[in-house]
Scaffold this active site. Structure first.
Site, mmCIF file in Angstrom:
data_model
loop_
_atom_site.group_PDB
_atom_site.id
_atom_site.type_symbol
_atom_site.label_atom_id
_atom_site.label_comp_id
_atom_site.label_asym_id
_atom_site.label_seq_id
_atom_site.Cartn_x
_atom_site.Cartn_y
_atom_site.Cartn_z
ATOM 1 N N ASP A 1 9.504 -6.270 2.176
ATOM 2 C CA ASP A 1 9.556 -5.655 3.489
ATOM 3 C C ASP A 1 10.956 -5.061 3.623
ATOM 4 O OD1 ASP A 1 7.889 -5.079 5.680
ATOM 5 O OD2 ASP A 1 8.988 -6.477 6.955
ATOM 6 N N GLY B 1 10.136 8.152 4.148
ATOM 7 C CA GLY B 1 10.622 7.444 5.342
ATOM 8 C C GLY B 1 11.893 8.058 5.916
ATOM 9 N N TYR B 2 12.892 7.216 6.117
ATOM 10 C CA TYR B 2 14.143 7.643 6.754
ATOM 11 C C TYR B 2 15.130 8.267 5.760
ATOM 12 C CZ TYR B 2 12.443 4.680 10.584
ATOM 13 O OH TYR B 2 11.693 4.123 11.593
ATOM 14 N N ASP B 3 14.728 8.468 4.510
ATOM 15 C CA ASP B 3 15.666 8.979 3.496
ATOM 16 C C ASP B 3 16.395 10.264 3.911
ATOM 17 O OD1 ASP B 3 15.335 6.892 1.755
ATOM 18 O OD2 ASP B 3 13.925 7.920 0.438
ATOM 19 N N ASN C 1 0.842 -1.202 0.000
ATOM 20 C CA ASN C 1 0.000 0.000 0.000
ATOM 21 C C ASN C 1 0.873 1.247 0.000
ATOM 22 O OD1 ASN C 1 -2.719 -1.015 0.072
ATOM 23 N ND2 ASN C 1 -2.245 -1.812 2.107
ATOM 24 N N ASN C 2 2.189 1.076 -0.143
ATOM 25 C CA ASN C 2 3.114 2.203 -0.060
ATOM 26 C C ASN C 2 3.361 2.772 -1.469
ATOM 27 O OD1 ASN C 2 5.559 3.691 -0.073
ATOM 28 N ND2 ASN C 2 6.099 2.803 1.906
ATOM 29 N N HIS D 1 18.950 -0.288 -1.746
ATOM 30 C CA HIS D 1 18.511 -1.613 -1.318
ATOM 31 C C HIS D 1 17.397 -2.172 -2.196
ATOM 32 C CE1 HIS D 1 16.747 1.854 0.562
ATOM 33 N NE2 HIS D 1 15.624 1.211 0.770
ATOM 34 N N ARG D 2 16.356 -1.344 -2.433
ATOM 35 C CA ARG D 2 15.199 -1.835 -3.197
ATOM 36 C C ARG D 2 15.612 -2.106 -4.641
ATOM 37 N NH1 ARG D 2 12.223 1.669 -1.442
ATOM 38 N NH2 ARG D 2 11.517 0.414 0.289
HETATM 39 P P1 ITT Z 1 3.824 -2.102 2.735
HETATM 40 O O1 ITT Z 1 3.964 -2.975 3.938
HETATM 41 O O2 ITT Z 1 2.410 -1.833 2.335
HETATM 42 O O3 ITT Z 1 4.671 -2.570 1.584
HETATM 43 P P2 ITT Z 1 5.101 -0.134 4.440
HETATM 44 O O4 ITT Z 1 5.248 1.350 4.329
HETATM 45 O O5 ITT Z 1 4.394 -0.707 5.625
HETATM 46 O O6 ITT Z 1 4.440 -0.649 3.086
HETATM 47 P P3 ITT Z 1 7.448 -1.571 5.297
HETATM 48 O O7 ITT Z 1 6.684 -2.451 6.191
HETATM 49 O O8 ITT Z 1 8.490 -2.193 4.429
HETATM 50 O O9 ITT Z 1 6.526 -0.751 4.288
HETATM 51 O O10 ITT Z 1 7.967 -0.398 6.197
HETATM 52 C C1 ITT Z 1 9.201 -0.063 6.363
HETATM 53 C C2 ITT Z 1 9.312 1.388 6.750
HETATM 54 O O11 ITT Z 1 10.705 1.633 6.553
HETATM 55 C C3 ITT Z 1 8.582 2.388 5.849
HETATM 56 O O12 ITT Z 1 7.373 2.815 6.366
HETATM 57 C C4 ITT Z 1 9.559 3.547 5.842
HETATM 58 O O13 ITT Z 1 9.393 4.353 6.978
HETATM 59 C C5 ITT Z 1 10.889 2.852 5.931
HETATM 60 N N1 ITT Z 1 11.458 2.629 4.592
HETATM 61 C C6 ITT Z 1 11.257 1.572 3.771
HETATM 62 N N2 ITT Z 1 11.937 1.732 2.622
HETATM 63 C C7 ITT Z 1 12.563 2.919 2.725
HETATM 64 C C8 ITT Z 1 13.399 3.666 1.873
HETATM 65 O O14 ITT Z 1 13.710 3.227 0.672
HETATM 66 N N3 ITT Z 1 13.840 4.844 2.297
HETATM 67 C C9 ITT Z 1 13.513 5.313 3.526
HETATM 68 N N4 ITT Z 1 12.724 4.691 4.386
HETATM 69 C C10 ITT Z 1 12.248 3.498 3.991
#
Ligand code: ITT
Length: 192
Positions: free
Chosen positions: A69, A150-152, A9-10, A177-178
């Site tokens: 994740d 997020g933490y970017d 959902n992100n 990473h992604r």
């Molecule tokens: P889904 O589970 O729906 O995929 P989510 O936002 O809950 O989306 P995660 O469980 O993977 O995703 O959450 C990890 C968190 O880590 C996310 O909310 C961000 O705050 C952070 N995060 C993940 N990828 C990141 C990135 O590429 N850069 C910065 N922060 C990131």
């Protein structure tokens, strides 16, 4: 041409991954698939949570799908926030509150080493596959930049003075990473 559901959902993740896959295959988002649920992430590892998200959507749709994740793993905090990255400062999943908590916990600590780790879970013709991507770096003293999510704004990838939030999406994807995990996914799909 492969068609595959991305169980997230992100919106930020969708944008990053769509720009990476190009025309190699077509990603269907949960919204496009007409699915509106908050997918559970109850486990202690990225791998188990990624599987939970993918299997939830596969059970609902009977279609091939993948999920991912991601966690920010900080050495001086014993790998925190890690699997709890989204909800580090509470259930509201607030990016700013999460960043504030990290910076507070690292106050006065000189070891700022950290890494982002992504685990993709692919369910392909009922078989399960995992692909991992890691980006090593450091936590900055303060926030910089407006890109990403997020933490970017506090993550400086190794050999960069800039944070992820100061890089273009293309550059973040190239070293991130992604991007690395998705490259492995694409390579797998192109071979099968
Ligand atoms: P889904 O589970 O729906 O995929 P989510 O936002 O809950 O989306 P995660 O469980 O993977 O995703 O959450 C990890 C968190 O880590 C996310 O909310 C961000 O705050 C952070 N995060 C993940 N990828 C990141 C990135 O590429 N850069 C910065 N922060 C990131």
């Amino acid at each position: 041409m492969h068609t595959i559901i991305f169980a997230t959902n992100n919106e930020h993740k969708i944008k990053e991954i769509q720009s990476l896959v190009g025309s190699d295959f077509t990603i269907i988002t949960l919204e496009q698939a007409g699915i509106d649920i908050d997918i559970p992430e109850p486990h202690d590892t990225l791998q188990e949570n990624a599987y939970e998200k993918a299997i939830t959507i596969e059970n609902m749709t009977q279609q091939n799908c993948f999920s991912e994740d991601t966690g920010l793993e900080i050495e001086a905090l014993n790998g925190e926030p890690g699997v709890k990255s989204a909800r580090y400062a509470g259930e509201t999943r607030n990016f700013q509150a999460n960043i504030d908590k990290v910076l507070e916990k690292l106050e006065g600590i000189t070891n700022r080493k950290a890494q982002f780790r992504t685990v993709i879970c692919l369910l392909w013709n009922k078989e399960v596959f995992y692909f991992e991507g890691i980006c090593k770096g450091h936590i900055a003293e303060t926030m910089h930049g407006k890109e990403g999510f997020g933490y970017d704004p506090i993550f400086q990838p190794a050999n960069y003075k800039a944070t992820f939030a100061e890089l273009s999406m293309a550059e973040k994807n190239r070293i991130g990473h992604r991007g690395q995990a998705v490259a492995k996914l694409i390579s797998y799909l192109n071979r099968h």
